[in-house]
Write an enzyme that holds these catalytic residues in place. Structure first.
Site, PDB file in Angstrom:
ATOM      1  N   LYS A 105       0.624 -12.245  -1.373  1.00 36.12           N
ATOM      2  CA  LYS A 105       0.458 -11.363  -2.538  1.00 36.12           C
ATOM      3  C   LYS A 105      -0.871 -10.606  -2.456  1.00 36.12           C
ATOM      4  O   LYS A 105      -0.933  -9.403  -2.744  1.00 36.12           O
ATOM      5  CB  LYS A 105       0.518 -12.181  -3.836  1.00 36.12           C
ATOM      6  CG  LYS A 105       1.900 -12.707  -4.171  1.00 36.12           C
ATOM      7  CD  LYS A 105       1.872 -13.598  -5.408  1.00 36.12           C
ATOM      8  CE  LYS A 105       3.249 -14.159  -5.722  1.00 36.12           C
ATOM      9  NZ  LYS A 105       3.231 -15.056  -6.905  1.00 36.12           N
ATOM     10  N   ALA A 121      -2.463 -15.411  -6.978  1.00 39.22           N
ATOM     11  CA  ALA A 121      -2.184 -16.837  -7.165  1.00 39.22           C
ATOM     12  C   ALA A 121      -0.687 -17.074  -7.138  1.00 39.22           C
ATOM     13  O   ALA A 121       0.110 -16.183  -7.458  1.00 39.22           O
ATOM     14  CB  ALA A 121      -2.775 -17.328  -8.492  1.00 39.22           C
ATOM     15  N   ASP A 122      -0.308 -18.285  -6.753  1.00 35.00           N
ATOM     16  CA  ASP A 122       1.095 -18.688  -6.827  1.00 35.00           C
ATOM     17  C   ASP A 122       1.162 -20.165  -7.169  1.00 35.00           C
ATOM     18  O   ASP A 122       0.439 -20.978  -6.587  1.00 35.00           O
ATOM     19  CB  ASP A 122       1.822 -18.423  -5.512  1.00 35.00           C
ATOM     20  CG  ASP A 122       3.328 -18.579  -5.686  1.00 35.00           C
ATOM     21  OD1 ASP A 122       3.965 -17.616  -6.149  1.00 35.00           O
ATOM     22  OD2 ASP A 122       3.860 -19.670  -5.402  1.00 35.00           O
ATOM     23  N   THR A 123       2.028 -20.488  -8.132  1.00 38.37           N
ATOM     24  CA  THR A 123       2.162 -21.871  -8.599  1.00 38.37           C
ATOM     25  C   THR A 123       3.511 -22.439  -8.186  1.00 38.37           C
ATOM     26  O   THR A 123       4.543 -21.805  -8.380  1.00 38.37           O
ATOM     27  CB  THR A 123       2.006 -21.939 -10.132  1.00 38.37           C
ATOM     28  OG1 THR A 123       0.714 -21.423 -10.491  1.00 38.37           O
ATOM     29  CG2 THR A 123       2.120 -23.370 -10.636  1.00 38.37           C
ATOM     30  N   GLY A 172      -1.894 -22.032  -5.378  1.00 42.53           N
ATOM     31  CA  GLY A 172      -2.700 -21.413  -4.330  1.00 42.53           C
ATOM     32  C   GLY A 172      -3.414 -20.212  -4.918  1.00 42.53           C
ATOM     33  O   GLY A 172      -2.807 -19.411  -5.629  1.00 42.53           O
TER      34      GLY A 172
END
Length: 206
Positions: A56, A78-80, A115
């Site tokens: 991203k 960010a990625d959850t 992340g």
């Protein structure tokens, strides 16, 4: 320094915007990146969160290339990912998906990985993955039925948002609460400060 620094958030998540605001940070621009988030074969949840946050951030960097005024910006992505064991749970859009996910989470522990990826003005990439362990109470049929009816599960990793009704399902949380909401503030703010972003100057402006 503060006036010339620009932060681009490569996300359209209202929760991430609210969390940054809580830390006194307002992105100059929101630039959500619509990527394929399908896990690779046998990909660990932690690795998926790390990979997607980086993808991203890099996609946002490519998107602003050649745009006057945005060169030299900080880019935060960010990625959850929510998982039970190595099983990665979806961000459900269908009621049936959400129902299956809640039944799986009922009465057991799961992990939430976020992340975060920061691209600095000189295009250095810094990454961090934060891990939180969450345990849900045993959910009754009525708990699940009424939570599904609330619609608060839609599009959220693991089918729930801890900052809403589902916060009442949590028996125990070990780690970062803001990580479960979608952006671990302690780690994010320290990453920004460490790369020269003037967080404290924004506190004074506020």
């Amino acid at each position: 320094m503060t006036a010339t620094q620009k932060l681009i958030l490569a996300s359209g998540s209202p929760r991430r915007v609210e969390l940054l605001a809580q830390a006194g940070i307002e992105p100059a621009r929101l630039l959500p990146m619509d990527l394929d988030e399908t896990p690779k074969r046998a990909e660990h949840p932690r690795s998926l969160a790390r990979r997607l946050s980086a993808e991203k951030a890099k996609a946002a960097l490519a998107a602003i290339k050649g745009e006057p005024g945005w060169d030299g910006s900080y880019i935060l992505a960010a990625d959850t990912v929510v998982c039970v064991g190595r099983r990665i749970l979806p961000k459900p859009e269908l009621l049936s998906e959400a129902s299956s996910t809640l039944h799986l989470l009922s009465g057991r522990s799961h992990r939430v990985y976020t992340g975060i990826c920061l691209v600095t003005p000189d295009q250095t990439i810094r990454q961090k993955v934060v891990d939180t362990k969450v345990r849900f109470k045993r959910l009754s049929g009525l708990d699940i039925e009424t939570y599904l009816a609330s619609g608060q599960w839609r599009g959220k990793a693991g089918g729930y948002g801890i900052q809403g009704i589902a916060g009442s399902f949590v028996v125990k949380l070990v780690g970062s609460y803001t990580n479960v909401v979608g952006l671990p503030l302690y780690e994010t703010v320290n990453l920004l400060i460490g790369e020269g972003y003037d967080v404290h100057g924004r506190w004074l402006e506020g």
